[in-house]
Design an enzyme around this catalytic site. Structure first.
Site, PDB file in Angstrom:
ATOM      1  N   CYS A  77      -2.724   0.962   3.522  1.00  0.00           N
ATOM      2  CA  CYS A  77      -1.585   1.318   2.860  1.00  0.00           C
ATOM      3  C   CYS A  77      -0.898   2.890   3.262  1.00  0.00           C
ATOM      4  O   CYS A  77       0.232   2.721   3.860  1.00  0.00           O
ATOM      5  CB  CYS A  77      -1.561   1.249   1.425  1.00  0.00           C
ATOM      6  SG  CYS A  77      -2.224  -0.501   0.869  1.00  0.00           S
ATOM      7  N   HIS A 136       2.109   6.480  -0.584  1.00  0.00           N
ATOM      8  CA  HIS A 136       0.744   5.601  -0.941  1.00  0.00           C
ATOM      9  C   HIS A 136       0.776   5.633  -2.460  1.00  0.00           C
ATOM     10  O   HIS A 136       0.006   4.640  -3.159  1.00  0.00           O
ATOM     11  CB  HIS A 136      -0.329   6.299  -0.313  1.00  0.00           C
ATOM     12  CG  HIS A 136      -1.667   5.829  -0.758  1.00  0.00           C
ATOM     13  ND1 HIS A 136      -2.757   6.522  -1.374  1.00  0.00           N
ATOM     14  CD2 HIS A 136      -2.327   4.508  -0.481  1.00  0.00           C
ATOM     15  CE1 HIS A 136      -3.727   5.706  -1.748  1.00  0.00           C
ATOM     16  NE2 HIS A 136      -3.595   4.454  -1.200  1.00  0.00           N
TER      17      HIS A 136
END
Length: 496
Positions: A77, A136
């Site tokens: 991610c 994130h």
């Protein structure tokens, strides 16, 4: 005298006409609605999966450009979003970690490199709002899973507003790993299942709250005389696979197909894969995943069912936001981008998770709609997520202060074949660099475990079940210089 009088009258008439005409304002820059979806592989009806219920995203795709072969640079991610937001390939080991934005952007003074495209839009007069997971962090702030929310922004120069409604979960990370009763994975010490089917409404999970927040913010932005960038980040279908029961009820579990890649690919070292450690953190799962043997077919179907329910739940939230955009008339001057940060292995090669550089992990969703576009267009050219930055700047009429590694795919947003398009995309992870071309995926690892070279022919093996590098050395020689152009030194500084 007559000539002087005539000239004076003419000048006066021109002045009166000019005064009578309304002031011509320069055309307003288009707004941008950027929707990020976590862990969504291209398992949507519009991508060819007839089992999936995704009517809202499918409707968007019918009015947009649907990119069938868009690849992210990293299958995790934080790193994937770092490359997306900065338009840069990874150059340092930290760039391929979830801490990339935290280490490279948060707490740093404003600079041109790396600069997010959101920051660049803000410099150029855009009002920027972020909600949910764009970087994130699930709420835009840097802090640990078990810690109270901090006041340290992950993207300190990008936002005019950072919004998130954590609801009963209190913090962003608790919401990200949350269950319908308000509990979360870390609070339960991982003594939880990787799925949940709950009798709750859409706002019984965090993404429903984010959709409500986005709709409310669009109503405010509609009253501003300023172009805006609104980033909306949805969590699902990221683990845990949780969704309201009504989305589970869309599927007949017995009819959900299993993976076409149930075993480790031929002539591939298991080091190219992984042991599904993120998935196995959910200690109350029915079975543990392993490269030694697959989970049972029954459990595989249950997990796929859970993932699909999460996809459908997020699709419904996307629909609410898109409906509000249209109802407010904002769709007439708004670019819509829907993007997912990477794919996910649903039992492919016995893996449950991302974190490989196979197609299933690095191919993701990209749908782009410009205001003038009315009919859909499907593109099969290969593009990279780093191409999104320069493309958005071109569409918004904004200059980038520094060059990016990507290139604008503006020519692909129109019908017809572009004069030239370089069908190449690079991805990085597990000490490996891979390049995807029109026909092949060519991968080389910096490791001891052999083989370190992998070649997959997508014409004969679209699911990458056979490494044919040894059988086709001539193709390896042909692709080696193409691969070398993507070797930024992130894993081996001495080889470029």
């Amino acid at each position: 005298m007559k000539w002087i009088l005539f000239c004076s009258m003419a000048v006066g008439l021109v002045g009166m006409l000019a005064w009578a005409q309304p002031e011509q304002k320069p055309p307003r820059h288009p707004n941008v609605l950027f929707i990020c979806i976590d862990d969504l592989r291209p398992d949507l009806n519009c991508y060819g999966n007839p089992v999936i219920h995704s009517p809202n995203i499918d409707r968007l795709a019918k009015q947009s450009v649907l990119f069938m072969r868009q690849y992210v640079t990293q299958p995790t991610c934080g790193a994937s979003r770092y490359s997306l937001l900065t338009g840069r390939l990874p150059r340092n080991p930290v760039d391929v970690t979830n801490e990339a934005l935290e280490k490279q952007v948060a707490g740093k003074p404003r600079t041109e490199v790396p600069e997010t495209f959101i920051d660049n839009l803000r410099r150029n007069g855009y009002y920027t709002v972020g909600m949910g997971k764009i970087s994130h962090s699930p709420d835009g702030y840097v802090y640990g899973y078990n810690d109270p929310k901090s006041d340290k922004l992950e993207l300190p120069h990008s936002w005019d507003e950072v919004l998130f409604d954590p609801g009963k979960w209190v913090t962003g990370w608790n919401a990200f790993f949350g269950y319908a009763d308000g509990s979360n994975r870390q609070g339960k010490k991982s003594k939880v299942k990787p799925y949940e089917e709950a009798e709750v409404g859409d706002d019984g999970y965090p993404d429903g709250l984010t959709a409500n927040l986005a709709v409310g913010k669009l109503k405010e932005l509609a009253t501003k005389n300023q172009p805006f960038f609104l980033g909306v980040g949805f969590f699902k279908p990221h683990l845990p696979f949780t969704a309201p029961k009504k989305y589970w009820d869309l599927y007949d579990e017995a009819k959900i197909p299993l993976t076409p890649s149930p075993t480790i690919p031929e002539h591939v070292n298991p080091a190219s894969l992984h042991e599904s450690s993120e998935f196995n953190q959910y200690a109350l799962g029915d079975e543990q995943a392993s490269l030694e043997k697959p989970v049972s077919d029954a459990y595989a179907r249950k997990l796929r069912h859970a993932y699909y329910a999460g996809v459908s739940y997020t699709d419904a939230q996307v629909g609410k936001v898109l409906d509000a955009l249209k109802q407010l008339g904002l769709d007439q001057n708004t670019i819509v981008v829907l993007w997912s940060d990477h794919g996910w292995h649903l039992g492919d090669y016995r893996v449950w998770g991302k974190h490989t550089i196979f197609d299933q992990s690095v191919r993701s969703v990209l749908i782009v709609k410009t205001p003038e576009q009315k009919t859909g267009l499907v593109r099969n050219e290969i593009i990279s997520s780093i191409d999104i930055y320069p493309t958005l700047m071109e569409l918004c009429g904004v200059q980038s202060p520094a060059p990016t590694d990507g290139k604008s795919f503006g020519p692909l947003l129109k019908k017809g074949k572009p004069a030239y398009w370089n069908n190449v995309a690079y991805s990085y992870f597990k000490q490996g660099i891979t390049v995807r071309t029109d026909q092949y995926r060519y991968t080389r690892y910096f490791r001891a475990q052999q083989p370190t070279v992998e070649l997959y022919d997508h014409q004969t093996d679209p699911h990458e079940n056979r490494n044919v590098a040894e059988a086709h050395p001539e193709v390896v020689r042909q692709l080696e210089p193409v691969w070398a152009k993507g070797n930024t030194g992130v894993f081996n500084k001495s080889e470029k």
